[in-house]
Design a protein around this motif. Structure first.
Motif, PDB file in Angstrom:
ATOM      1  N   GLU A 175      64.187 -73.291  32.872  1.00  0.00           N
ATOM      2  CA  GLU A 175      62.829 -73.807  33.038  1.00  0.00           C
ATOM      3  C   GLU A 175      62.770 -75.329  33.081  1.00  0.00           C
ATOM      4  O   GLU A 175      61.783 -75.897  33.545  1.00  0.00           O
ATOM      5  N   ASP A 176      63.808 -75.996  32.590  1.00  0.00           N
ATOM      6  CA  ASP A 176      63.838 -77.462  32.626  1.00  0.00           C
ATOM      7  C   ASP A 176      64.409 -77.996  33.940  1.00  0.00           C
ATOM      8  O   ASP A 176      64.414 -79.207  34.163  1.00  0.00           O
ATOM      9  N   ALA A 177      64.917 -77.113  34.798  1.00  0.00           N
ATOM     10  CA  ALA A 177      65.515 -77.535  36.066  1.00  0.00           C
ATOM     11  C   ALA A 177      64.414 -77.857  37.079  1.00  0.00           C
ATOM     12  O   ALA A 177      63.252 -77.478  36.904  1.00  0.00           O
ATOM     13  N   PRO A 178      64.767 -78.568  38.158  1.00  0.00           N
ATOM     14  CA  PRO A 178      63.774 -78.818  39.222  1.00  0.00           C
ATOM     15  C   PRO A 178      63.196 -77.512  39.749  1.00  0.00           C
ATOM     16  O   PRO A 178      63.907 -76.527  39.908  1.00  0.00           O
ATOM     17  N   TRP A 193      68.320 -74.658  39.607  1.00  0.00           N
ATOM     18  CA  TRP A 193      66.921 -74.639  40.007  1.00  0.00           C
ATOM     19  C   TRP A 193      66.122 -73.706  39.110  1.00  0.00           C
ATOM     20  O   TRP A 193      66.639 -72.692  38.632  1.00  0.00           O
ATOM     21  N   HIS A 194      64.879 -74.059  38.903  1.00  0.00           N
ATOM     22  CA  HIS A 194      63.926 -73.107  38.329  1.00  0.00           C
ATOM     23  C   HIS A 194      63.123 -72.557  39.500  1.00  0.00           C
ATOM     24  O   HIS A 194      62.215 -73.213  40.016  1.00  0.00           O
ATOM     25  N   HIS A 234      48.985 -74.190  37.591  1.00  0.00           N
ATOM     26  CA  HIS A 234      49.448 -73.640  36.317  1.00  0.00           C
ATOM     27  C   HIS A 234      50.840 -74.154  35.946  1.00  0.00           C
ATOM     28  O   HIS A 234      51.090 -74.535  34.798  1.00  0.00           O
ATOM     29  N   TYR A 235      51.750 -74.171  36.926  1.00  0.00           N
ATOM     30  CA  TYR A 235      53.147 -74.489  36.624  1.00  0.00           C
ATOM     31  C   TYR A 235      53.523 -75.949  36.866  1.00  0.00           C
ATOM     32  O   TYR A 235      54.498 -76.436  36.281  1.00  0.00           O
ATOM     33  N   SER A 236      52.814 -76.624  37.727  1.00  0.00           N
ATOM     34  CA  SER A 236      53.140 -78.026  38.017  1.00  0.00           C
ATOM     35  C   SER A 236      51.858 -78.792  38.348  1.00  0.00           C
ATOM     36  O   SER A 236      51.614 -79.146  39.502  1.00  0.00           O
TER      37      SER A 236
END
Length: 291
Positions: free
Chosen positions: A24-27, A53-54, A89-91
């Motif tokens: 989850e911390d990946a791009p 990647w996430h 929501h996610y970004s």
């Protein structure tokens, strides 16, 4: 295979299924599937990604494990609005990397022109739009829509997961037994009677009463500011819905030309489901583009 996990969030009052791969911390890389498909469709491509990647992949409304709409028709603007809510929501603050296939590609192209500031880079896999329409087609189109509402469509069932896999291989003969078996368990599920049902609302088969207004679509495409990777399959069957190849090719090239920053790529030995046919080639293209 790289493991994925499922999450359910509320998107515009619908219970939405979101599939995640990676740290989850990946791009972040958001990937959107096509018509009558599901998020797990990207598994083989994700397996071939070399970088960390996430990957975030929703099931569109009425597909996979996402709830169906209570209406009897699906409207293209709803996909755009769902995508906007998911990205928020996610970004909520960072521009994102966005990929779509087929119907999903048409949604992301639309969205990238509506909210250009939200997109870092955009990848279009076999998203061409629909054939040009004329206003004179409207009465017949509305009549067709009304007729279909009187006779709701249905989807056939299958006796087993193996039969579902064979159905997938009939559509795409390039699918190996292993890949077809994997996809079948996500594309369909057994019902209370033990028959396997496609995880898609039959209402998706209804025609839209609204004509495809290509000038409005291209106005959105023209507003895209992010770099775009336009990927086609050498053995695409797009001509089935876009019309005769020679004339359709001219129209497709006209549409590509309105995108300000676009690079084109062709994947050999692949059909419309190129992320199934050549996932390694595609993953390499994607990662080079996103660098």
């Amino acid at each position: 295979m790289k493991p994925s996990r499922s999450e359910f969030i509320t998107v515009r009052e619908l219970k939405y299924h979101i599939r995640h791969w990676g740290n989850e911390d990946a791009p972040k890389l958001f990937v959107l599937h096509g018509w009558m498909d599901v998020s797990a469709s990207f598994q083989f491509m994700v397996d071939c990604l070399q970088q960390d990647w996430h990957v975030i992949a929703p099931d569109w409304r009425g597909f996979g494990l996402t709830a169906s709409t209570i209406a009897d028709s699906y409207w293209f603007p709803d996909y755009v609005a769902d995508l906007d809510a998911i990205l928020q929501h996610y970004s909520p603050h960072q521009p994102i990397n966005l990929l779509g296939h087929s119907m999903g590609a048409n949604v992301v192209l639309h969205y990238a022109g509506i909210r250009p500031q939200r997109i870092r880079k955009l990848i279009n896999l076999e998203g061409f739009g629909l054939p040009v329409t004329k206003p004179a087609q409207a009465p017949e189109r509305y009549a067709q829509w009304l007729d279909e509402l009187r006779n709701p469509p249905s989807l056939r069932t299958y006796a087993s997961q193996a039969e579902v896999a064979k159905r997938l291989q009939k559509t795409n003969p390039r699918l190996s037994d292993e890949r077809a078996h994997f996809l079948a368990q996500h594309w369909a599920a057994p019902n209370a009677d033990g028959a396997w049902e496609i995880l898609g609302d039959p209402a998706h088969k209804n025609v839209s009463p609204l004509l495809y207004r290509v000038d409005e679509v291209l106005a959105c495409w023209q507003a895209i500011s992010a770099p775009v990777l336009w990927v086609e399959a050498a053995d695409t069957d797009v001509w089935k819905w876009m019309g005769a190849k020679d004339s359709a090719r001219i129209e497709i090239d006209r549409r590509i030309a309105v995108i300000a920053d676009v690079r084109q790529a062709m994947v050999a030995d692949a059909g419309h489901m190129l992320h199934h046919d050549q996932p390694q080639v595609l993953a390499q293209m994607i990662e080079r583009f996103l660098e």
